[in-house]
Design a protein around this motif. Structure first.
Motif, PDB file in Angstrom:
ATOM      1  N   GLU A 219       2.190   6.270   5.128  1.00 56.23           N
ATOM      2  CA  GLU A 219       1.499   4.982   5.044  1.00 56.23           C
ATOM      3  C   GLU A 219       0.371   5.033   4.018  1.00 56.23           C
ATOM      4  N   ILE A 220      -0.404   6.119   4.003  1.00 53.76           N
ATOM      5  CA  ILE A 220      -1.494   6.256   3.028  1.00 53.76           C
ATOM      6  C   ILE A 220      -0.951   6.222   1.608  1.00 53.76           C
ATOM      7  N   VAL A 221       0.131   6.972   1.362  1.00 48.75           N
ATOM      8  CA  VAL A 221       0.705   7.044   0.012  1.00 48.75           C
ATOM      9  C   VAL A 221       1.232   5.680  -0.425  1.00 48.75           C
ATOM     10  N   ILE A 222       1.988   5.015   0.460  1.00 49.36           N
ATOM     11  CA  ILE A 222       2.587   3.730   0.092  1.00 49.36           C
ATOM     12  C   ILE A 222       1.514   2.673  -0.139  1.00 49.36           C
ATOM     13  N   VAL A 223       0.586   2.522   0.792  1.00 50.51           N
ATOM     14  CA  VAL A 223      -0.449   1.489   0.669  1.00 50.51           C
ATOM     15  C   VAL A 223      -1.335   1.767  -0.541  1.00 50.51           C
ATOM     16  N   GLY A 224      -1.731   3.030  -0.735  1.00 52.60           N
ATOM     17  CA  GLY A 224      -2.573   3.361  -1.873  1.00 52.60           C
ATOM     18  C   GLY A 224      -1.881   3.123  -3.204  1.00 52.60           C
ATOM     19  N   LEU A 245      -9.119   4.066  -2.006  1.00 47.42           N
ATOM     20  CA  LEU A 245      -9.939   3.662  -0.855  1.00 47.42           C
ATOM     21  C   LEU A 245      -9.136   2.828   0.135  1.00 47.42           C
ATOM     22  N   VAL A 246      -8.337   1.903  -0.383  1.00 44.14           N
ATOM     23  CA  VAL A 246      -7.503   1.070   0.500  1.00 44.14           C
ATOM     24  C   VAL A 246      -6.480   1.933   1.218  1.00 44.14           C
ATOM     25  N   LEU A 296       5.147  -2.314   7.672  1.00 40.71           N
ATOM     26  CA  LEU A 296       5.159  -0.871   7.453  1.00 40.71           C
ATOM     27  C   LEU A 296       4.816  -0.097   8.722  1.00 40.71           C
ATOM     28  N   VAL A 297       3.751  -0.487   9.413  1.00 42.31           N
ATOM     29  CA  VAL A 297       3.339   0.229  10.624  1.00 42.31           C
ATOM     30  C   VAL A 297       4.405   0.184  11.711  1.00 42.31           C
TER      31      VAL A 297
END
Length: 360
Positions: A219-224, A245-246, A296-297
């Motif tokens: 999730e961090i990789v995709i959203v960032g 940051l996002v 995504l979540v």
């Protein structure tokens, strides 16, 4: 009062399995609270081991020896981390420095805008109130700047600790993955015989934590990445820094998204003003947040135990206050653990029945 507490204790912990589970939880919390700082490299290695266990297991099932599968997976992981760091850290550092340099300009623009408010709304806002507010903010900004400067000098002494992390953590990850069966068997020997509930909760949490770590990293990789690309297309300054940051804001459910909105809006407002471009950036940002929360979540955490948002926020505040970053990172699994413990302790008879069935 004591009689009520005594009856509650007998009802919930008369089962030895429930009592052993309680003692294990208390002992683990005490160890983490007292020695959490010292054991931090071990915790970091454990998180990475959870992340890499799936590819190692799949390679082992394909017929490759576990030692070779572990070595190959760890080398690939370290190469990806190294390439990512070499590619992103210089850009992020440069954008961070530039943003810090422009903070005074942004604040001057904000002060000029605030100074016009009493003229536009004289019946609502007083000049004295605006001046006192700006003086207080200026004093706060100066104190924060001094704290950041002192922290930057004190952090120079942590270079040795970073080198220790770079050397020790990969070694511990290798041993945890390569000798997983040995460590599991050793832990089983240490645990008490009355461990029906410990095994039940442990198996549930092992699956939950593994799924959570992998899902959260994805999730961090995709959203960032998506946010950085979108901001770059919209020609927003500091796009990569804001995208990172996002991406990391998803570590703190609900609160992170609300907090990171502030720097995104300030940078966009300072660059474009109240224009259509500012509206497009904020619209894209909120669309990304909506897709993350509603698409995504659910896909990444479909196997996770559902928790009410209020419980998640309380867990973030509680465990974050106790263990800092890692408390925030594991807030949802820890909240799930609490829920699993309450469920297990609420049905002690089931544990007894299971134990009797195993003995029979």
């Amino acid at each position: 009062m004591l009689g009520v507490l005594g009856n509650w204790y007998k009802r919930k912990f008369s089962d030895p399995n429930a009592l052993m589970l309680l003692l294990l939880i208390l002992f683990s919390c005490a160890i983490l609270y007292l020695f959490g700082g010292i054991l931090m490299p071990v915790l970091v290695a454990l998180v990475i081991a959870y992340l890499l266990d799936v590819p190692v297991t799949k390679l082992e099932n394909a017929g490759i020896r576990r030692s070779l599968a572990t070595t190959f997976t760890l080398i690939v992981f370290l190469c990806v981390c190294f390439v990512t760091a070499i590619a992103l850290i210089p850009i992020i550092s440069k954008q961070s420095v530039n943003l810090i340099k422009e903070v005074p300009l942004i604040w001057e623009s904000a002060q000029a805008w605030l100074a016009t408010l009493p003229q536009k709304y004289p019946s609502v806002i007083e000049v004295g109130y605006i001046k006192s507010m700006m003086e207080g903010v200026n004093e706060r900004v100066v104190s924060v700047g001094e704290q950041v400067l002192s922290a930057s000098f004190s952090s120079l002494g942590n270079i040795a600790a970073i080198l220790i992390y770079i050397i020790l953590v990969p070694l511990m990850v290798f041993f945890m993955l390569n000798d997983k069966g040995f460590f599991v068997a050793s832990i089983s020997k240490i645990l008490p015989k009355e461990r029906v509930l410990i095994t039940q909760v442990g198996e549930e949490m092992n699956t939950q934590i593994a799924n959570y770590i992998r899902g959260k990293v994805i999730e961090i990789v995709i959203v960032g990445a998506v946010t950085s690309i979108a901001f770059s297309i919209l020609d927003l300054r500091f796009a990569l820094l804001l995208g990172v940051l996002v991406g990391f804001s998803v570590l703190i459910p609900y609160i992170g998204a609300a907090v990171v909105t502030i720097p995104v809006a300030i940078v966009a407002l300072f660059q474009f003003g109240f224009t259509a471009e500012f509206g497009y950036i904020m619209l894209v940002y909120f669309i990304i947040q909506a897709l993350d929360g509603n698409l995504l979540v659910p896909i990444l955490f479909s196997e996770a135990v559902s928790l009410h948002p209020l419980y998640i926020i309380i867990a973030v505040l509680l465990f974050g206050g106790l263990w800092g970053f890692w408390g925030v990172f594991f807030a949802i699994p820890l909240a799930t653990l609490v829920k699993a413990l309450i469920t297990a302790w609420s049905t002690p008879k089931l544990a007894n029945d299971t134990n009797d069935a195993q003995i029979a």
